[in-house]
Design an enzyme around this catalytic site. Structure first.
Site, PDB file in Angstrom:
ATOM      1  N   ILE A  17      -4.722 106.655  72.788  1.00 55.64           N
ATOM      2  CA  ILE A  17      -3.854 107.623  73.469  1.00 55.64           C
ATOM      3  C   ILE A  17      -2.541 107.836  72.704  1.00 55.64           C
ATOM      4  O   ILE A  17      -1.888 108.876  72.833  1.00 55.64           O
ATOM      5  CB  ILE A  17      -3.593 107.171  74.936  1.00 55.64           C
ATOM      6  N   SER A  38       2.362  97.751  66.209  1.00 63.79           N
ATOM      7  CA  SER A  38       1.125  97.113  66.646  1.00 63.79           C
ATOM      8  C   SER A  38       1.354  95.620  66.509  1.00 63.79           C
ATOM      9  O   SER A  38       2.318  95.187  65.855  1.00 63.79           O
ATOM     10  CB  SER A  38      -0.039  97.576  65.758  1.00 63.79           C
ATOM     11  N   ARG A  39       0.501  94.821  67.117  1.00 66.20           N
ATOM     12  CA  ARG A  39       0.647  93.371  66.897  1.00 66.20           C
ATOM     13  C   ARG A  39       0.353  93.040  65.436  1.00 66.20           C
ATOM     14  O   ARG A  39       0.788  92.027  64.920  1.00 66.20           O
ATOM     15  CB  ARG A  39      -0.324  92.599  67.807  1.00 66.20           C
ATOM     16  N   TYR A  63       5.783  94.426  68.876  1.00 64.86           N
ATOM     17  CA  TYR A  63       6.389  95.296  69.908  1.00 64.86           C
ATOM     18  C   TYR A  63       7.889  94.988  70.014  1.00 64.86           C
ATOM     19  O   TYR A  63       8.718  95.871  70.259  1.00 64.86           O
ATOM     20  CB  TYR A  63       5.727  95.080  71.263  1.00 64.86           C
ATOM     21  N   LYS A 102      -0.382 104.747  82.848  1.00 62.74           N
ATOM     22  CA  LYS A 102      -0.957 104.318  84.126  1.00 62.74           C
ATOM     23  C   LYS A 102      -2.172 103.446  83.845  1.00 62.74           C
ATOM     24  O   LYS A 102      -2.803 103.638  82.808  1.00 62.74           O
ATOM     25  CB  LYS A 102      -1.317 105.507  85.003  1.00 62.74           C
ATOM     26  N   ARG A 174     -10.055  97.401  79.357  1.00 63.60           N
ATOM     27  CA  ARG A 174     -10.061  97.801  80.780  1.00 63.60           C
ATOM     28  C   ARG A 174     -11.019  96.942  81.583  1.00 63.60           C
ATOM     29  O   ARG A 174     -11.082  97.049  82.799  1.00 63.60           O
ATOM     30  CB  ARG A 174     -10.450  99.277  80.912  1.00 63.60           C
TER      31      ARG A 174
END
Lengths: 365, 365
Positions: A17, A38-39, A63, A102, A174
């Protein structure tokens, strides 16, 4: 606006995204991307190269670095939901405005932490739901508010599904309880609940009752569920969300005098052609129901749009941040209030599922 | 077919829907209307005159007279549901084939009486649902059965509503407990349950759970209600039916690979132009979901039809009756089996409402 009101964005995480948000930021006036992270620094560099980001965009391997960057005004956080409270609060405490994907948090208590931090630090909060910002959404609300055409709202049904396949169900973030845990309910169920609350002007339902037999993956994360929502005045809404069926983003809203439908809530089918549509129907001669001339075919309403909805979202956020940054106005709390109501209902649905599909009352306060 | 296979119809009751059936019978081959009746001879005469029925149609002042008329082969019964068992059984015992309006009975026990009488007297039974006979319905079933295109069925939502106004809610026979008692559930809920069972090839759900807070009129008849239906394999369906909202006849059927929708189940919007439509979508590149090119706009399928669905229904009934009458074949039981399954689920939803929205298991036998 003067140059100083340009909002400088940092992005936490090179998620899929994030590709979209890089483009949205580049298209919105008074917005500029200044940092991504990014990590893994390597992953961030590959992302920057693939997206053709200019050299002015700093590329970080943590981050933390974005949050600490003094040239970043606002962060976009598309991290797994379980990490939201940590990184949103860290960013907010460094004075960054937050555009948060979200589901905004794992539960209302976490969201409260984020919103309280925003309040304490005078920064703007907005969740990353794009459809709310499409001009079509404004037009639909006008139709719903037209007492002559729509009457009194009675029923809403929302169905949000897609079928990402077995690999996703096993390995996607997810589907990991430590990273998300809300599964389909948090991902697409968020849209369902949000569309329902949007339709009723964010009036919370009195009670929520999840449908029996939700589906879970092996780690207990929701793959498929649904619920009914009930208001004191008799309004009722139902929704399904699922990672097991073909893609559907339907919302149907029924009033006493009219109906409104769309099948592409989250991403308008025709957005790339510069418009979105919805269908609406009203005015019927009930005397003719049984003679077969009873029901007019719904009217398709076309709403033109100069930008895609993701750009509208960034523009709205940038406008609000600009007011805080250069005009020293207070942040607008309305987006936090709306996100919280969605989270309250989402929590109640999860509780109803966990309590064996018992009805859960929603406390008004 | 030879002339002797013409099926001679008598109609019990000059209801609004009888106007339509007079026309359907006149358009169907091998069907002829020979008798109509009302409790009032005067009313029956007015009906005959208004509809321009030929003098060959006998006009009676009692239902009994139609049932006793030896020149009547089959009766169409659009009486209030509470009267169905009495008049259907009377007609069947006089050897009449029965086309019975929905809801076919007040409960399964009554329907069993009717079906047993049909069996004992060797007559054909069919309920008066028209949409099942539209060629569109056959095409939709083909789409649902296409494993490549639709995959495995997962979710169904059906919403059947209209808003006939306060006068109807107070005085319509659909609102009188002694005449109907099933209210919106029997009237339009019948279509919802039927569309759901049709989609799953009439496999009965394992359980039914009505949504909390149905609405009743002052005499306790259902004005608005809904329910979820659950199958052992995880399939789920939901429906709403209501006399309080604008007209809606939506069915959405979701599979793992595709979706099918229509918004005009009971009466196709474009039937008078000789076709019906439904929309169908499948084949999506999930890799592009977040880049915004994820979802193809549903395809509209146009199904041409020579006749309106009410004529198709009469033709189907007449064909079956013709086989019994002239070919001495046994009546086809499939329509009775289908009606009974709808009634079983309808009874379970009513029971769930009456038991305070408790889950009701459906017994398989």
């Amino acid at each position: 606006m003067a140059n100083e009101t340009v909002v400088r964005f940092g992005i936490l995480g090179c998620a899929q995204i994030s590709i979209k948000l890089c483009k949205s930021i580049s298209k919105a006036l008074n917005a500029t991307l200044v940092a991504i992270s990014s990590r893994s620094l390597e992953k961030a560099k590959v992302f920057a190269a693939e997206q053709g980001l200019p050299d002015t965009v700093r590329v970080y391997g943590s981050y933390e670095a974005v949050v600490e960057d003094e040239n970043v005004d606002a962060v976009y956080i598309p991290l797994p939901p379980a990490l939201h409270v940590t990184w949103a609060v860290k960013a907010v405490e460094r004075g960054k405005h937050v555009l948060l994907e979200k589901p905004v948090a794992m539960n209302v208590a976490e969201l409260d932490q984020i919103l309280e931090a925003c309040e304490a630090n005078g920064v703007q909060f907005m969740d990353g739901t794009m459809w709310l910002h499409h001009p079509r959404t404004t037009k639909m609300k006008e139709a719903l508010c037209d007492e002559q055409r729509f009457g009194q709202l009675k029923l809403i049904h929302s169905c949000m599904t897609y079928n990402p396949g077995p690999e996703f169900l096993k390995n996607s973030i997810r589907m990991k309880p430590d990273l998300d845990g809300l599964g389909a309910l948090g991902d697409i169920g968020w849209y369902s609940i949000q569309s329902i609350l949007w339709a009723v002007n964010y009036e919370l339902p009195k009670s929520v009752l999840a449908f029996p037999k939700s589906t879970f993956n092996e780690e207990g994360v929701i793959i498929s569920c649904g619920s009914s929502l009930h208001w004191e005045d008799g309004k009722c809404a139902t929704f399904h969300c699922s990672f097991l069926t073909y893609v559907t983003f339907d919302v149907t809203i029924l009033g006493t005098k009219g109906s409104l439908r769309l099948h592409d809530l989250t991403l308008p089918f025709e957005e790339s052609f510069g418009y979105g549509t919805f269908s609406e129907s009203s005015e019927i001669d009930y005397g003719n129901i049984e003679s077969g001339r009873w029901c007019p075919k719904p009217n398709e309403h076309v709403v033109e749009t100069e930008f895609c909805q993701d750009v509208w979202m960034v523009k709205e956020f940038v406008d609000l941040v600009g007011k805080v940054k250069s005009l020293k106005m207070k942040p607008d709390k309305k987006w936090g209030v709306k996100s919280k109501k969605v989270q309250i209902v989402l929590d109640a649905v999860k509780e109803s599922i966990q309590r064996g599909y018992q009805s859960v009352e929603i406390m008004m306060n």
